[in-house]
Design an enzyme around this catalytic site. Structure first.
Site, PDB file in Angstrom:
ATOM      1  N   GLU A  44      -4.247   5.693  -3.787  1.00 29.24           N
ATOM      2  CA  GLU A  44      -4.085   4.327  -3.272  1.00 29.24           C
ATOM      3  C   GLU A  44      -4.853   3.319  -4.132  1.00 29.24           C
ATOM      4  O   GLU A  44      -6.015   3.524  -4.460  1.00 29.24           O
ATOM      5  CB  GLU A  44      -4.592   4.276  -1.827  1.00 29.24           C
ATOM      6  CG  GLU A  44      -4.380   2.942  -1.135  1.00 29.24           C
ATOM      7  CD  GLU A  44      -4.866   2.951   0.302  1.00 29.24           C
ATOM      8  OE1 GLU A  44      -4.397   2.110   1.084  1.00 29.24           O
ATOM      9  OE2 GLU A  44      -5.713   3.798   0.647  1.00 29.24           O
ATOM     10  N   LYS A 118       2.927  -0.818   2.216  1.00 30.09           N
ATOM     11  CA  LYS A 118       2.274  -0.172   3.359  1.00 30.09           C
ATOM     12  C   LYS A 118       2.502  -0.962   4.648  1.00 30.09           C
ATOM     13  O   LYS A 118       2.254  -2.159   4.707  1.00 30.09           O
ATOM     14  CB  LYS A 118       0.774  -0.057   3.050  1.00 30.09           C
ATOM     15  CG  LYS A 118      -0.071   0.648   4.084  1.00 30.09           C
ATOM     16  CD  LYS A 118      -1.492   0.760   3.540  1.00 30.09           C
ATOM     17  CE  LYS A 118      -2.421   1.485   4.483  1.00 30.09           C
ATOM     18  NZ  LYS A 118      -3.774   1.651   3.871  1.00 30.09           N
ATOM     19  N   CYS A 155      -1.576   6.045   2.886  1.00 31.97           N
ATOM     20  CA  CYS A 155      -2.840   6.231   3.598  1.00 31.97           C
ATOM     21  C   CYS A 155      -2.689   6.132   5.126  1.00 31.97           C
ATOM     22  O   CYS A 155      -2.141   7.031   5.746  1.00 31.97           O
ATOM     23  CB  CYS A 155      -3.885   5.253   3.067  1.00 31.97           C
ATOM     24  SG  CYS A 155      -5.588   5.706   3.520  1.00 31.97           S
TER      25      CYS A 155
END
Length: 280
Positions: A44, A118, A155
């Site tokens: 990330e 994300k 994540c």
């Protein structure tokens, strides 16, 4: 003939500056290509520290355009050089005030295929991401690459089953999950959630975590990156919990059809009964 894809991932320590961090990943990629890897993914916001341990406006300076920023362009050159598909997670600046936690997907010929942003943005001690990132708004794309159909989930997203399922319904064969997660917060979930999601959705998952401590906080990133197959079994060993590592594994994509025929989870879904899941 079996469809075997040699896939790679990198868990890395922070070097202290963007140039050396990118250069280090380029060398890992070249090493992976020399081992026959066909696809590689990074952690990330791979070209920066995990600055979300603090809330300071100076860190907006890590952001850049996708795909027209310098890092993605450089990764396009790397893909052309190595002949690998590359998953490139960066801090994206769309326009002034519009920032996203993003991963670009680049095909083996260097062409830019698109990006994932994300969706789920945490805001807890040590992970102050809402200060920096808007929630993703591009859905859950699956990219047709030289090695197959590739998805990305980033994540904190991994705690939410809905996106994993969207990627499966769109035909993902391998999903990269670049992360930055620390030892004290959720380590016991790390080797539970992604294997369970691989089983539930019957595809391969590449789980990537940072490793080590960085200058902006006390988070101890514990590595232990891995590939997991559609049966929930690790492909080879899990990476170190302390050291930087390049992981290269052979993934037999034929296993996806075998598992889907055997377990038939997609056949037995009940979308007609799930309406309550999307009620506010």
């Amino acid at each position: 003939m079996a469809q075997v894809v040699r896939a790679a991932l990198v868990q890395a320590t922070w070097t202290g500056d963007t140039e050396s961090m990118i250069a280090k990943h380029e060398e890992h990629a070249r090493r992976a290509a020399a081992q026959g890897a066909q696809i590689i993914g990074f952690q990330e916001v791979f070209n920066a520290p995990y600055f979300c341990q603090v809330q300071e406006p100076e860190h907006y300076g890590w952001a850049e355009a996708v795909p027209d920023g310098p890092t993605v362009r450089r990764m396009q050159d790397l893909a052309r050089e190595t002949g690998m598909v590359i998953v490139v997670p960066v801090f994206e600046l769309e326009s002034e005030g519009f920032y996203y936690n993003t991963a670009a997907v680049i095909d083996a010929d260097g062409s830019y295929l698109g990006k994932y942003r994300k969706h789920h943005i945490p805001q807890v001690k040590g992970f102050w991401e809402k200060y920096y990132f808007r929630p993703g708004n591009l859905g859950w794309p699956v990219f047709d690459t030289a090695v197959g159909r590739i998805g990305v989930y980033i994540c904190y997203d991994r705690h939410f089953p809905e996106g994993w399922r969207q990627l499966g319904l769109a035909g993902a064969q391998l999903v990269y999950n670049p992360s930055a997660t620390s030892r004290g917060l959720s380590a016991y979930l790390w080797q539970l959630e992604q294997p369970a999601s691989a089983v539930a959705n019957e595809y391969f998952v590449a789980a990537i975590n940072r490793v080590g401590q960085e200058e902006y906080g006390d988070n101890d990133f514990y590595g232990t990156s891995y590939f997991v197959d559609p049966r929930g079994q690790f492909v080879g060993e899990v990476a170190s919990d302390k050291d930087e590592e390049l992981v290269v594994r052979d993934l037999d994509f034929d296993l996806i059809k075998e598992v889907r025929d055997q377990w038939a989870f997609y056949r037995d879904r009940r979308p007609d009964a799930y309406g309550g899941l999307v009620q506010p």
